[in-house]
Design a protein around this motif. Sequence first.
Motif, PDB file in Angstrom:
ATOM      1  N   UNK A   1       0.840  -1.210   0.000  1.00 48.40           N
ATOM      2  CA  UNK A   1       0.000   0.000   0.000  1.00 48.40           C
ATOM      3  C   UNK A   1       0.865   1.246   0.000  1.00 48.40           C
ATOM      4  N   UNK A   2       1.946   1.262   0.786  1.00 45.80           N
ATOM      5  CA  UNK A   2       2.862   2.394   0.807  1.00 45.80           C
ATOM      6  C   UNK A   2       3.485   2.621  -0.572  1.00 45.80           C
ATOM      7  N   UNK A   3       3.817   1.498  -1.199  1.00 47.22           N
ATOM      8  CA  UNK A   3       4.404   1.610  -2.534  1.00 47.22           C
ATOM      9  C   UNK A   3       3.391   2.182  -3.533  1.00 47.22           C
ATOM     10  N   UNK A   4       2.135   1.731  -3.441  1.00 50.03           N
ATOM     11  CA  UNK A   4       1.097   2.233  -4.344  1.00 50.03           C
ATOM     12  C   UNK A   4       0.818   3.720  -4.100  1.00 50.03           C
ATOM     13  N   UNK A   5       0.860   4.125  -2.839  1.00 52.19           N
ATOM     14  CA  UNK A   5       0.612   5.530  -2.517  1.00 52.19           C
ATOM     15  C   UNK A   5       1.702   6.435  -3.111  1.00 52.19           C
ATOM     16  N   UNK A   6       2.936   5.927  -3.069  1.00 52.50           N
ATOM     17  CA  UNK A   6       4.024   6.692  -3.679  1.00 52.50           C
ATOM     18  C   UNK A   6       3.837   6.792  -5.194  1.00 52.50           C
ATOM     19  N   UNK A   7       3.322   5.704  -5.774  1.00 55.19           N
ATOM     20  CA  UNK A   7       3.088   5.708  -7.217  1.00 55.19           C
ATOM     21  C   UNK A   7       1.952   6.648  -7.595  1.00 55.19           C
ATOM     22  N   UNK A   8       1.010   6.869  -6.646  1.00 57.91           N
ATOM     23  CA  UNK A   8      -0.088   7.798  -6.934  1.00 57.91           C
ATOM     24  C   UNK A   8       0.423   9.214  -7.195  1.00 57.91           C
ATOM     25  N   UNK A   9       1.529   9.551  -6.540  1.00 59.57           N
ATOM     26  CA  UNK A   9       2.080  10.901  -6.718  1.00 59.57           C
ATOM     27  C   UNK A   9       2.705  11.092  -8.092  1.00 59.57           C
ATOM     28  N   UNK A  10       2.967   9.963  -8.750  1.00 56.79           N
ATOM     29  CA  UNK A  10       3.656  10.060 -10.040  1.00 56.79           C
ATOM     30  C   UNK A  10       2.766   9.676 -11.228  1.00 56.79           C
TER      31      UNK A  10
END
Length: 275
Positions: free
Chosen positions: A76-85
Amino acid sequence: MTVEEKLELLFQLQTTLSAIDGKKALRGELPLEVQDMEDEIAGLNTRMENIQRDIDEFNAAIAKNKGDIAEKKMSIERFKKQLEEVSNNREYDTLTKEIEFYELQIKACEKHIREGQVAVETKNQAKEDCKAHIEERRKDLMEKRSELDEIMQETREEEERLKEKAHDIEMKVEPRLLASFKRIRKNARNGLGIVYVERDACGGCFNKIPPQRQLDIKMHKKVIVCEYCGRIMIDPELAGVKTSSVVEEKPKRKRSIRKTKKEAPVEEVKGEGEE
């Protein structure tokens, strides 16, 4: 060996075996109670092992769910970081759905962990109850064993002596006759394979014996068995048993004395010359 000697030996063997049975009767149901307690404790130990195995399985499942939660949180943390990009709405929706899916899986894992923890607590309580029950039964078993050992100590020497005596007698008895005697004794409810005639009846089944058959038994010419129960018959005198013959006396009838009427006094008739 004559038939008379064979019967005497069999009766001695029966007397010895009956004495051994009497020693065993002193122990009563204690050996069976001890065996039942030992079986019960073995069953409780098996139950304890099964409970512990269930606890281990639940703990393993809880640990696995915790590991899955940790992995999903990292995802989930990884997906949230990807949301910013993200560069378009499609990628944003896809990542959002992935995050929601992982969050649902985390909730499911947490639910499984709570259920597992409740199950572990229940199993631990059952384990403690089982452990307490085992300790209680072990105390009872020790008491029963101590009681049985005391009785065994009192009767062991006498019982061993009787067993040796029985073995010595068995060595003298004809094998075929001994096998028949043991078979009869095994099937008899009171453990009697040879009985004597008592009050014109069989000492085992108490059925009346015809006079001619009683005479044959007293003659000691052959081994005779009861036609009702199959036990070997022996004359009381040969067995060395004194039988009391009880004769019922009939009550004496009282003679009734009939009362007769009193006769009238006869007057003397005087002669002519008498005054």
